[in-house]
Structures are given as structure tokens and as C-alpha cells.
Write a protein that holds these residues in place. Structure first.
Motif, PDB file in Angstrom:
ATOM      1  N   GLY A  46      -1.504  -2.701  -3.509  1.00 14.52           N
ATOM      2  CA  GLY A  46      -0.900  -1.529  -4.124  1.00 14.52           C
ATOM      3  C   GLY A  46      -0.790  -1.606  -5.631  1.00 14.52           C
ATOM      4  N   ARG A  47      -1.466  -2.586  -6.241  1.00 15.52           N
ATOM      5  CA  ARG A  47      -1.452  -2.756  -7.694  1.00 15.52           C
ATOM      6  C   ARG A  47      -2.863  -3.060  -8.175  1.00 15.52           C
ATOM      7  NH1 ARG A  47       2.743  -7.479  -8.799  1.00 15.52           N
ATOM      8  NH2 ARG A  47       1.709  -7.316 -10.831  1.00 15.52           N
ATOM      9  N   ASP A  48      -3.177  -2.611  -9.398  1.00 18.61           N
ATOM     10  CA  ASP A  48      -4.523  -2.856  -9.928  1.00 18.61           C
ATOM     11  C   ASP A  48      -4.514  -3.795 -11.127  1.00 18.61           C
ATOM     12  OD1 ASP A  48      -3.422  -1.290 -11.894  1.00 18.61           O
ATOM     13  OD2 ASP A  48      -4.844   0.370 -11.688  1.00 18.61           O
ATOM     14  N   THR A  84      -6.547  -4.133  -4.751  1.00 17.58           N
ATOM     15  CA  THR A  84      -5.646  -3.023  -5.083  1.00 17.58           C
ATOM     16  C   THR A  84      -5.190  -2.303  -3.825  1.00 17.58           C
ATOM     17  OG1 THR A  84      -6.722  -2.703  -7.231  1.00 17.58           O
ATOM     18  CG2 THR A  84      -5.426  -0.867  -6.371  1.00 17.58           C
ATOM     19  N   ARG A  90      -5.809   8.233  -2.981  1.00 19.02           N
ATOM     20  CA  ARG A  90      -6.154   7.043  -3.754  1.00 19.02           C
ATOM     21  C   ARG A  90      -6.635   5.925  -2.828  1.00 19.02           C
ATOM     22  NH1 ARG A  90      -8.196   4.250  -7.921  1.00 19.02           N
ATOM     23  NH2 ARG A  90      -6.880   2.532  -8.639  1.00 19.02           N
ATOM     24  N   ARG A  91      -6.009   5.783  -1.684  1.00 17.62           N
ATOM     25  CA  ARG A  91      -6.421   4.760  -0.721  1.00 17.62           C
ATOM     26  C   ARG A  91      -7.843   5.032  -0.226  1.00 17.62           C
ATOM     27  NH1 ARG A  91      -2.970   3.861   4.144  1.00 17.62           N
ATOM     28  NH2 ARG A  91      -3.674   1.712   3.990  1.00 17.62           N
ATOM     29  N   THR A 109       2.696   2.229  -2.193  1.00 17.81           N
ATOM     30  CA  THR A 109       2.773   2.730  -3.560  1.00 17.81           C
ATOM     31  C   THR A 109       1.547   3.569  -3.908  1.00 17.81           C
ATOM     32  OG1 THR A 109       1.712   0.764  -4.480  1.00 17.81           O
ATOM     33  CG2 THR A 109       4.110   0.720  -4.264  1.00 17.81           C
ATOM     34  N   LEU A 110       0.574   3.631  -3.036  1.00 15.25           N
ATOM     35  CA  LEU A 110      -0.640   4.404  -3.266  1.00 15.25           C
ATOM     36  C   LEU A 110      -0.628   5.645  -2.385  1.00 15.25           C
ATOM     37  CD1 LEU A 110      -3.233   1.474  -3.078  1.00 15.25           C
ATOM     38  CD2 LEU A 110      -2.293   2.480  -5.161  1.00 15.25           C
ATOM     39  N   ASP A 111      -1.024   6.784  -2.948  1.00 15.78           N
ATOM     40  CA  ASP A 111      -1.103   7.970  -2.100  1.00 15.78           C
ATOM     41  C   ASP A 111      -2.376   7.906  -1.261  1.00 15.78           C
ATOM     42  OD1 ASP A 111      -3.342   9.103  -3.549  1.00 15.78           O
ATOM     43  OD2 ASP A 111      -1.932   9.794  -5.068  1.00 15.78           O
ATOM     44  N   THR A 134       0.801  -1.214   0.000  1.00 21.22           N
ATOM     45  CA  THR A 134       0.000   0.000   0.000  1.00 21.22           C
ATOM     46  C   THR A 134       0.833   1.263   0.000  1.00 21.22           C
ATOM     47  OG1 THR A 134      -0.133  -0.159   2.407  1.00 21.22           O
ATOM     48  CG2 THR A 134      -1.937  -1.109   1.154  1.00 21.22           C
TER      49      THR A 134
END
Length: 480
Positions: free
Chosen positions: A160-162, A156, A9-10, A4-6, A2
Motif C-alpha cells: 500500500g506504499r510506493d 506497492t 489504483r489496485r 490505503t489504495l483505492d 492494501t
């Protein structure tokens, strides 16, 4: 992961499967428990997941406790408060980061493996859709698509990936079929669920004081539960590994699932939610269901009275029951149920405490650090052959070495959790609150004033070394 997500976005991802989502509605329904069981078997068949379950999970020894924790975690993930959702996501990631190892074939595994986590979410989605169909209220095509997007958002946020699951439902179905036919295996974890779990499952807390009643019920239910579970698995998997459902299992499965669907529809919303399962099976936890709780407490007291009457007069007692080293080893320390003590057993205890108390990252890190230090202390005192495994015999020979400084530190960390204001003492009410919120038990203390760290540590050490019983500690670590 997680990081990698701002943050924005979370938050956006969490809102997709939180308040007002289809995922929240379905996971709170009584029938969703059936989806969780089916998904667990399919998850266990994944090479990465199967090894981790065997080495680290307590689902075979403590299945009801695992059910309670799963429902609690799901409730947090779909909570209407985004902060609660994100906190649970972070907790799950920390928990899974500690689960690594090598399976019986020498293959390394990690609970953070992206492919494995994608498969876990895939099984939950497919099982949710399948259960809705079998219980008589199938999802529409639009709802299936919506639910898929919500599960993908959860993955995701966790990973941290979609890009871990296919972008469309059509592609997902191809992916799922390919995984079942080419990737899944028949391993010991799957076999332990299908062939062993239902026949050895301990009594739920509601019936713990009635062993004869539970033995009769389990003997009748276990073969049916095994047959129904087997019948729900994809035909391609069953055919590949020679799992043949007994005659009539498919009809039994469909009838049973449909009955659960009818019950789900008939129950008032307040009683049709999965958390109610916890209240029914474990009525001693704090609950708003007064009659159910009262019924459970009466059954518990009846069981205690029955046990008391069965004892010879000279053996009747009202105080705590002393635990021998062997019972302590079997019921408390051997969390994975393999007959030996290894680091995963102590890690499971730490996970249980952290989950129940919903510890934040600093407190959780201190707790795991304390358990790690205790494990090293145990190895130094008991591991005679240096194989980093403590056998029952080694434990019995060195049981007097249990209460070292590292174990005392474990108790101190627990005390710090209850001492919210940092005063160095906790009130009787804070003591009760700690065990009510963390251990789901109402526990009284004999203290008339504030409880010091020393008094708290003394009770914990007495329990963990087998000298005395402790209602609070026993219910946390030794219950099924």
C-alpha cells in the motif's frame, strides 16, 4: 497495507506485472527457480525474515511442498485475470498478518514489516537479473528498468506504499549493497539452508518410493548444490561472515547456470515453464503432461511393489497403514521440524490447507479459528507443565485426547469448503474434486452415494488421531 489504495489504483498496479509483463515471462521460465533459491538465502539473512522463517516456515521439513506453493502463488500473482491477482495479494497479506513473534535474540518480528517486505522484493529482482546474466541471456538496460518497475508495482500493491524501494535503479544498487554490507546477518535460518537443507532434503514425490536411489542421488548432488548456492551470494556477504566457497565452485556455478539457460531456450514454451517442475516432481497431481504423469505413476507403483516384497509375508497388507502416535507427531503435526509441537505448527497446517484450496477470507478465518480452538484444546489436555509447548513425550501420553470437538470442527470447515451448494452432503465427484484441487491428489472414496458430513469428519479424525492412514490427508499434511 492494501486498504490505503483505492480499487482502480489496485487494478492499475496489478496490470503492470500481469498479462504481457516481463515479470510474467521470466517467472514462468524454468531457470527462474534458481533465482528463487538465491533470493531465499538473502531473505533469510534479514533479521526480520530469519526469525519468522525459523519459527513458522516449513521449508526445511517440507521443501518440495514449499516449492509447489511458491510456484502456485507466483502463477496467481502474474495471472492474466486481474481478479486472480488481487485475490492472491489479499491472501498473502492475510497469511503474513498471522506471522508474528520474537526471535532467539528477543527481537520482535512481523511478516508485514515494511522494510522486510521491501527486502524480499529486492532479492527477487536482483536474483532474477543475476540468473538471466549467468544463464547466458542477460537483460538489456531497458529490460532491467522495466522489470524493476514491475517488481515495485507488486510491492506497492502488497504494502500500500510506493516509497519502500529507491526510485531509480542506480539508487537501488546503492541500497542493495548497503543492505548486504550493513544490515544482513549470518543467522540460523541462513545456516540451515546452506549447511543443512541440501544434505537432508527428502525425496521429491516422484522418487518417494525409491529411497535407495534418492539417497545415492542426494549424496552426489547436495555438496554441489550447497557450493553453487554459496557461490551465487554477494561477495561482500560471504567475506563478512567467512563463507568460503570450495575450489572450483564459481566455475561449477557458472557452468551449471549456463546449462540451465541452454535447456530453458531449447525446451518448447509449453515445457519451459516453472509449473512443469511440479508436474515432473509430483506426477500424481492433475496434469496435462500424460507421458510424464504415467511415468511417475509407474515408478510409484514399482516402489509400492518393491516395499511389499521386502516385507515378511505375515506383514503384507493392502489396506491403510496404521499410524502410531510417534509417526503422527513426526510426519504430520511437527510441521516446522523442531521436535516439538507449538502453535506455529498448527498455523502452518492451516496455511497449507488455505493455500491449496485458495480459500476466500471468510472461509480462511473459519479455518484458522478452528485450528486455534484445537490448539487450546490440545494444550488443556497435554501441556502438563504449562509452557505452551507439547513435547513428544507429552503427546504420546495424551494421544487419546486428540479427537475432541475442536478437531471435529476443523474437519467440518473442510467439509463446508467442498459442499459448494450447502446441501449438507458432497458427491463422490465433489470429494475427488476437493482433494484434486486442494491436495493435488486423485483420491477415490468407497462411498456409493453422497458423503455426509459425519462420514467425512470420521475419516479426518481417524487420520489425525493416528488410528488409520488416509491417502488424501496424508498427501496434504505429511508429504515433503
Amino acid at each position: 497495507m492494501t486498504d490505503t489504495l483505492d480499487h482502480e489504483r489496485r487494478i492499475e498496479l496489478a496490470r503492470r506485472f500481469g498479462a504481457g509483463s516481463l515479470l510474467k515471462r521470466l517467472t514462468c521460465e524454468l531457470r527462474w527457480g534458481l533465482a528463487a533459491v538465491r533470493a531465499t538465502v538473502l531473505e533469510a539473512a534479514h533479521p526480520q525474515v530469519g526469525g519468522a522463517l525459523l519459527d513458522h516456515s516449513t521449508f526445511v521439513v517440507h521443501p518440495w511442498r514449499r516449492l509447489f506453493n511458491t510456484i502456485t502463488s507466483i502463477d496467481r500473482l502474474v495471472d492474466e485475470d486481474v481478479a486472480v491477482q488481487l485475490r492472491e495479494v489479499d491472501r498473502l497479506n492475510r497469511l503474513h498478518a498471522r506471522i508474528t513473534g520474537t526471535d532467539e535474540r528477543g527481537r520482535p518480528y512481523s511478516a508485514l514489516d515494511a522494510d522486510a517486505r521491501a527486502w524480499v522484493i529486492a532479492t527477487l529482482y536482483d536474483s532474477t537479473v543475476e540468473v538471466c546474466r549467468l544463464t547466458g541471456t542477460p537483460l538489456t538496460a531497458k529490460e532491467e528498468g522495466q522489470l524493476y518497475e514491475e517488481y515495485k508495482a507488486l510491492l506497492t500493491l502488497l504494502q500500500g506504499r510506493d516509497d519502500l524501494l529507491p526510485p531509480t535503479l542506480k539508487a537501488f544498487r546503492e541500497y542493495f549493497a548497503s543492505m548486504v554490507s550493513e544490515r544482513l546477518e549470518d543467522n540460523e535460518a541462513v545456516q540451515s539452508i546452506i549447511n543443512g537443507l541440501f544434505s537432508t532434503i527428502p525425496a521429491p514425490p516422484l522418487l518417494k518410493g525409491h529411497p535407495t536411489l534418492w539417497a545415492v542421488a542426494r549424496a552426489a548432488i547436495s555438496p554441489v548444490a550447497s557450493a553453487v548456492t554459496l557461490a551465487t551470494l554477494p561477495e561482500a556477504y560471504r567475506s563478512k561472515y567467512g563463507y568460503t566457497a570450495p575450489p572450483g565452485a564459481d566455475a561449477l556455478m557458472r557452468g551449471g547456470y549456463f546449462a540451465v539457460g541452454v535447456i530453458t531456450l531449447m525446451l518448447p514454451p509449453s515445457l519451459g515453464r516453472t509449473p512443469v517442475i511440479i508436474d515432473i516432481l509430483d506426477p500424481s497431481r492433475e496434469s496435462t503432461l500424460g507421458p510424464i504423469k504415467m511415468m511417475g505413476l509407474l515408478m510409484e507403483q514399482a516402489g509400492k511393489a518393491q516395499d511389499l516384497l521386502r516385507r515378511p509375508a505375515g506383514q503384507r497388507r493392502s489396506g491403510p497403514v496404521a499410524k502410531g502416535a510417534d509417526r503422527l507427531f513426526h510426519e504430520v503435526l511437527d510441521q516446522t521440524g523442531d521436535g516439538r509441537l507449538t502453535w506455529p505448527d498448527l498455523a502452518a497446517m492451516a496455511r497449507e490447507i488455505a493455500t491449496r484450496l485458495d480459500l476466500d477470507e471468510p472461509a480462511e478465518t473459519r479455518l484458522f479459528g478452528a485450528f486455534s480452538a484445537w490448539w487450546k484444546e490440545l494444550l488443556a489436555a497435554m501441556d502438563a507443565d504449562g509452557d505452551e509447548v507439547i513435547t513428544r513425550e507429552e503427546f504420546a501420553a495424551g494421544a487419546t485426547s486428540l479427537s475432541g470437538p475442536a478437531l471435529a470442527h476443523v474437519a467440518e470447515v473442510l467439509f463446508e469448503t467442498a459442499d459448494k451448494d450447502g446441501s449438507g452432503t458432497i458427491s463422490p465427484e465433489e470429494y475427488r474434486l476437493l482433494f484434486r484441487s486442494g491436495f493435488r491428489r486423485d483420491v477415490e472414496t468407497t462411498a456409493t452415494g453422497d458423503i455426509t458430513s459425519g462420514a467425512f469428519v470420521a475419516e479426518f479424525l481417524a487420520f489425525m488421531t493416528g488410528r488409520t492412514g488416509s491417502t488424501a490427508c496424508d498427501n496434504l499434511l505429511a508429504t515433503a
